[in-house]
Design a protein around this motif. Structure first.
Motif, PDB file in Angstrom:
ATOM      1  N   TYR A  44      -6.873  -5.895  -9.079  1.00 47.12           N
ATOM      2  CA  TYR A  44      -5.608  -5.362  -8.575  1.00 47.12           C
ATOM      3  C   TYR A  44      -5.863  -4.022  -7.913  1.00 47.12           C
ATOM      4  N   GLY A  45      -5.277  -3.824  -6.737  1.00 48.22           N
ATOM      5  CA  GLY A  45      -5.423  -2.554  -6.035  1.00 48.22           C
ATOM      6  C   GLY A  45      -4.133  -2.176  -5.338  1.00 48.22           C
ATOM      7  N   VAL A  46      -3.837  -0.875  -5.268  1.00 51.74           N
ATOM      8  CA  VAL A  46      -2.618  -0.410  -4.622  1.00 51.74           C
ATOM      9  C   VAL A  46      -2.874   0.953  -3.993  1.00 51.74           C
ATOM     10  N   LEU A  47      -2.286   1.188  -2.813  1.00 53.13           N
ATOM     11  CA  LEU A  47      -2.426   2.446  -2.084  1.00 53.13           C
ATOM     12  C   LEU A  47      -1.043   3.006  -1.772  1.00 53.13           C
ATOM     13  N   ASP A  48      -0.902   4.328  -1.928  1.00 52.61           N
ATOM     14  CA  ASP A  48       0.314   5.041  -1.543  1.00 52.61           C
ATOM     15  C   ASP A  48       0.004   5.972  -0.374  1.00 52.61           C
ATOM     16  N   PHE A  49       0.864   5.939   0.655  1.00 52.41           N
ATOM     17  CA  PHE A  49       0.718   6.825   1.806  1.00 52.41           C
ATOM     18  C   PHE A  49       2.008   7.630   1.972  1.00 52.41           C
ATOM     19  N   ASP A  50       1.912   8.946   1.920  1.00 51.36           N
ATOM     20  CA  ASP A  50       3.054   9.801   2.236  1.00 51.36           C
ATOM     21  C   ASP A  50       3.131   9.933   3.752  1.00 51.36           C
ATOM     22  N   LEU A  51       4.030   9.184   4.377  1.00 55.34           N
ATOM     23  CA  LEU A  51       4.130   9.214   5.836  1.00 55.34           C
ATOM     24  C   LEU A  51       4.668  10.550   6.322  1.00 55.34           C
ATOM     25  N   ASN A  52       5.591  11.111   5.566  1.00 54.73           N
ATOM     26  CA  ASN A  52       6.106  12.462   5.790  1.00 54.73           C
ATOM     27  C   ASN A  52       6.814  12.888   4.510  1.00 54.73           C
ATOM     28  N   ASP A  53       7.583  13.963   4.570  1.00 50.70           N
ATOM     29  CA  ASP A  53       8.248  14.456   3.363  1.00 50.70           C
ATOM     30  C   ASP A  53       9.319  13.504   2.854  1.00 50.70           C
ATOM     31  N   GLN A  54       9.738  12.553   3.683  1.00 53.45           N
ATOM     32  CA  GLN A  54      10.834  11.674   3.295  1.00 53.45           C
ATOM     33  C   GLN A  54      10.420  10.231   3.064  1.00 53.45           C
ATOM     34  N   ALA A  55       9.250   9.840   3.552  1.00 57.78           N
ATOM     35  CA  ALA A  55       8.884   8.423   3.535  1.00 57.78           C
ATOM     36  C   ALA A  55       7.577   8.181   2.784  1.00 57.78           C
ATOM     37  N   LEU A  56       7.579   7.114   1.966  1.00 60.93           N
ATOM     38  CA  LEU A  56       6.400   6.669   1.236  1.00 60.93           C
ATOM     39  C   LEU A  56       6.163   5.201   1.552  1.00 60.93           C
ATOM     40  N   LEU A  57       4.924   4.887   1.939  1.00 59.66           N
ATOM     41  CA  LEU A  57       4.527   3.501   2.164  1.00 59.66           C
ATOM     42  C   LEU A  57       3.547   3.101   1.074  1.00 59.66           C
ATOM     43  N   ARG A  58       3.819   1.983   0.442  1.00 60.74           N
ATOM     44  CA  ARG A  58       2.939   1.476  -0.628  1.00 60.74           C
ATOM     45  C   ARG A  58       2.493   0.069  -0.257  1.00 60.74           C
ATOM     46  N   VAL A  59       1.197  -0.190  -0.339  1.00 61.13           N
ATOM     47  CA  VAL A  59       0.654  -1.523  -0.080  1.00 61.13           C
ATOM     48  C   VAL A  59      -0.312  -1.870  -1.203  1.00 61.13           C
TER      49      VAL A  59
END
Length: 731
Positions: free
Chosen positions: A237-252
């Motif tokens: 199992y693997g997961v990544l979090d990306f803070d796109l900016n101060d308001q947005a989070l992308l998780r894959v």
């Protein structure tokens, strides 16, 4: 509901909760500030944060704010009790009846099936649920190691799920990346060569900490107390979090899992008169070539966008691919009139079967939640759009063989495997294809009528469609080319939701709620139209308290579920009438969390009675028990204590699971029993700990709960006394 029963139980529940609250407010040892005991990371039961629950609605609500019964199984509890699969975890949970069926485990709450499981709030069908044929499903449960905690909702959950049974739902919350680096691992060895290892690593992947990752790897291999039974599994199992900016989070993220085992499909027979044959606990009456092989691949993504402090948009997509092969042969006699094994010990082989299954599932869900002002007060609002599509394919082959064997001398190697590609040996060879598609919109609000009075109201509109086809290759031992389509089911249904909570004190609230869920059916009325969906309605009256800042939670609830529009066959025809109705009533009590900083406690009790309100068949008569295999009383408890002073690194734990007698549809009974568990944990230093776990310490011999127990099959011994040693490493 009997008014005397209701008043007595309500009063007892309120007194119990309030007495505990008074104790908490007056006990000088019940605050962290006054205790010098060091807090270790391996507590057994962790209080959940005040805003994590979204299983019931689209809003983030605390346990106290949610007007339904919910239990939480923490990762710490899973680890300290040595639980590695959902079935074992739910056996330790308030009110959940775990039963064996079709080589899988099925889950029931309040007498009804749980046939939907959520992952991070996204619902999917359970292979061993009430819908469909478990043999023809390729889906499989995910290893518990990838989850942060498990939320178990009892009662109808129609606001967040499109269709299903009114028993409840399970929401498994995946582990997420952490900003700070952390790593932990476990190496376990237990009875019957049970070997398992896992590694969990998480942290930031760059200096700005705006990219974070987490990886969980699990490998296990074990035998069983039953001869020839073994199992191995691998999970990545693997997961990544990306803070796109101060308001947005992308998780894959993604998961791959493979589980191989030898299934015990039919269990053991009984003696004439439904009496035990007293066979050895290790008896396995299946062929040694029986095998299950399940593979699962999963990809998911989530985008969280915070417009401001009040409004948030959360969009998720989840795609899963399943593949499985299952082949087996075993002794068993499924006829309910079969009296049981005679003195000669002979029992026939119940044929040989092969299933080649595959399937896929796509789920999309977007939730908008926020606050608005009206009449001088702030209120909460949520809206949900969801879409799901599921495909299942199953190739079924059967070879007839009713050879008799002696159950006392049988050896798994005696049964030879047929050539599954030789159609001349097959009695049946059929390909089944099925699909389900759902589109839904839900809207609701938490309206703060007064400072202490809150109304949650909303509803869900679902557009449900299902269908499928089948292709015969061989039938009744002869080539066949018949092709046909299943009845298409298309239903649109609105489901309401209402819950009222009143805050008695800042830490205690009472509530009353009405929830529903529906389930389409393919049976036809005399005019050829499809019957209206089966509808389950749950009414609940309860009280909840959060003490010590939410570290100790108490709850008591009276519940009633009615399920109506159940199909009843019309005599002399192939048609049905939607006139069936059943009812389930009872009481849930639960306490979980910290009583003292060093003392953890979980205890849950459920009283449940159910009955048919309409006669549905020769064995489903009006007034008889609807769920005979559900014990009337169930009690689960576990407590741990961390010593102070010189022994502060030592923690001891003990627990029990107890239930009253149960029955089956065909009157094969199991008396009440109690199982005892314990563990001893020693923290050598902040990085290493050793945990010794013992289960069923009294070595109680009993049969597991099973709906379809008959004298010829489906009787399964519960796991005897066993031990597990776990070495844990944390960084």
């Amino acid at each position: 509901m009997n008014p005397i029963f209701s008043l007595q139980k309500i009063c007892l529940a309120i007194v119990a909760v309030q007495s505990t609250q008074i104790f908490a407010e007056t006990n000088p040892l019940s605050t962290h500030e006054q205790s010098p005991v060091k807090s270790l990371e391996t507590i057994v039961i962790t209080a959940m944060p005040s805003s994590v629950m979204s299983t019931t609605t689209g809003m983030q609500l605390s346990l106290k704010e949610t007007p339904q019964s919910i239990s939480v199984i923490s990762q710490e509890q899973i680890s300290n009790l040595g639980l590695n699969n959902i079935a074992d975890a739910l056996k330790q949970t308030t009110g959940i009846n775990v039963i064996r069926d079709s080589g899988r485990y099925r889950f029931q709450s309040r007498g009804f099936y749980i046939d939907q499981i959520e992952e991070d709030g996204m619902s999917s069908t359970v292979a061993s649920g009430a819908s469909g044929n478990p043999y023809r499903s390729a889906s499989s449960m995910t290893d518990l190691e990838i989850y942060q905690h498990i939320e178990v909702l009892r009662g109808a959950s129609g606001l967040t799920q499109g269709n299903g049974e009114p028993g409840g739902t399970i929401n498994a919350v995946r582990k997420k990346p952490t900003e700070e680096f952390q790593a932990n691992g476990k190496l376990q060895y237990g009875s019957w060569d049970n070997i398992r290892s896992s590694v969990d690593v998480s942290g930031s992947l760059n200096q700005d900490h705006d990219i974070r990752g987490r990886v969980v790897v699990v490998a296990g291999d074990s035998e069983s107390f039953k001869t020839s039974i073994e199992k191995n599994n691998q999970t990545l199992y693997g997961v990544l979090d990306f803070d796109l900016n101060d308001q947005a989070l992308l998780r894959v993220g993604g998961l791959y899992q493979q589980v191989e085992d030898m299934p015990d499909i039919f269990g053991l027979p009984m003696r004439i008169g439904s009496k035990s044959l007293n066979l050895n606990k290790n008896t396995f009456l299946g062929a040694d070539w029986s095998e299950d092989d399940f593979k699962k691949s999963n990809l998911f993504a989530e985008l969280i966008y915070n417009f401001n402090d009040d409004w948030k948009l959360n969009s998720k997509v989840n795609a899963t691919w399943y593949d499985s092969t299952q082949k087996f042969a075993a002794l068993g006699h499924g006829n309910s009139t079969y009296v049981g094994v005679a003195n000669d010990g002979l029992l026939q082989l119940n044929n040989m079967q092969f299933y080649d299954n595959d399937g896929d599932e796509l789920i999309f869900n977007t939730t908008l939640s926020g606050k608005y002002q009206l009449l001088g007060r702030d209120h909460d609002l949520f809206g949900i759009l969801s879409y799901s599509k599921e495909n299942q394919n199953s190739r079924w082959k059967r070879h007839l063989d009713s050879t008799q064997y002696n159950v006392y001398t049988f050896q798994p190697s005696q049964v030879l495997e047929p050539d599954w590609d030789n159609y001349t040996l097959l009695q049946n060879d059929v390909l089944y294809k099925n699909h389900i598609e759902q589109k839904a919109i839900a809207l609701g609000t938490r309206f703060n009528l007064l400072n202490h009075l809150h109304l949650i109201a909303g509803g869900r509109y679902t557009d449900f469609s299902a269908g499928g086809d089948y292709q015969y290759y061989t039938w009744a031992g002869a080539p066949d080319s018949e092709y046909g389509k299943n009845t298409d089911v298309n239903k649109k249904k609105f489901i309401p939701y209402a819950g009222l909570t009143f805050d008695i004190t800042p830490s205690t609230s009472t509530y009353i709620s009405h929830t529903e869920i529906f389930k389409p059916q393919s049976n036809k009325a005399p005019d050829g139209s499809l019957l209206n969906p089966v509808v389950g309605k749950n009414q609940e009256l309860g009280i909840k308290s959060e003490l010590f800042g939410g570290e100790l939670n108490l709850s008591a609830a009276l519940f009633q579920i009615e399920q109506e529009n159940r199909a009843i066959a019309i005599a002399g025809t192939s048609f049905y009438a939607p006139e069936g109705k059943v009812r389930s009533r009872g009481l849930d009590l639960e306490i979980s969390g910290k009583i003292l900083p060093e003392w953890q406690l979980f205890a849950g009790y459920t009283y449940n009675k159910s009955k048919y309100l309409k006669t549905e068949g020769t064995i489903y008569e009006n007034g008889t028990n609807f769920s005979k295999h559900t014990p009337e009383h169930m009690f689960r408890a576990y407590s741990s204590y961390q010593f102070r002073g010189a022994l502060e690194n030592l923690t001891i734990g003990a627990g029990i699971t107890a239930q009253t007698e149960s029955d089956s549809l065909y009157n094969v009974k199991q008396g009440g029993y109690t199982l005892y568990n314990a563990n001893l944990r020693y923290q050598f230093n902040p990085n290493f700990a050793l945990n010794l776990i013992g289960q069923n310490l009294s070595d109680k011999r009993y049969y597991e709960n099973q709906k379809a127990r008959v004298n010829g099959m489906n009787n399964f011994y519960g796991t005897p006394r066993n031990y597990l040693l776990s070495l844990e490493w944390n960084y």
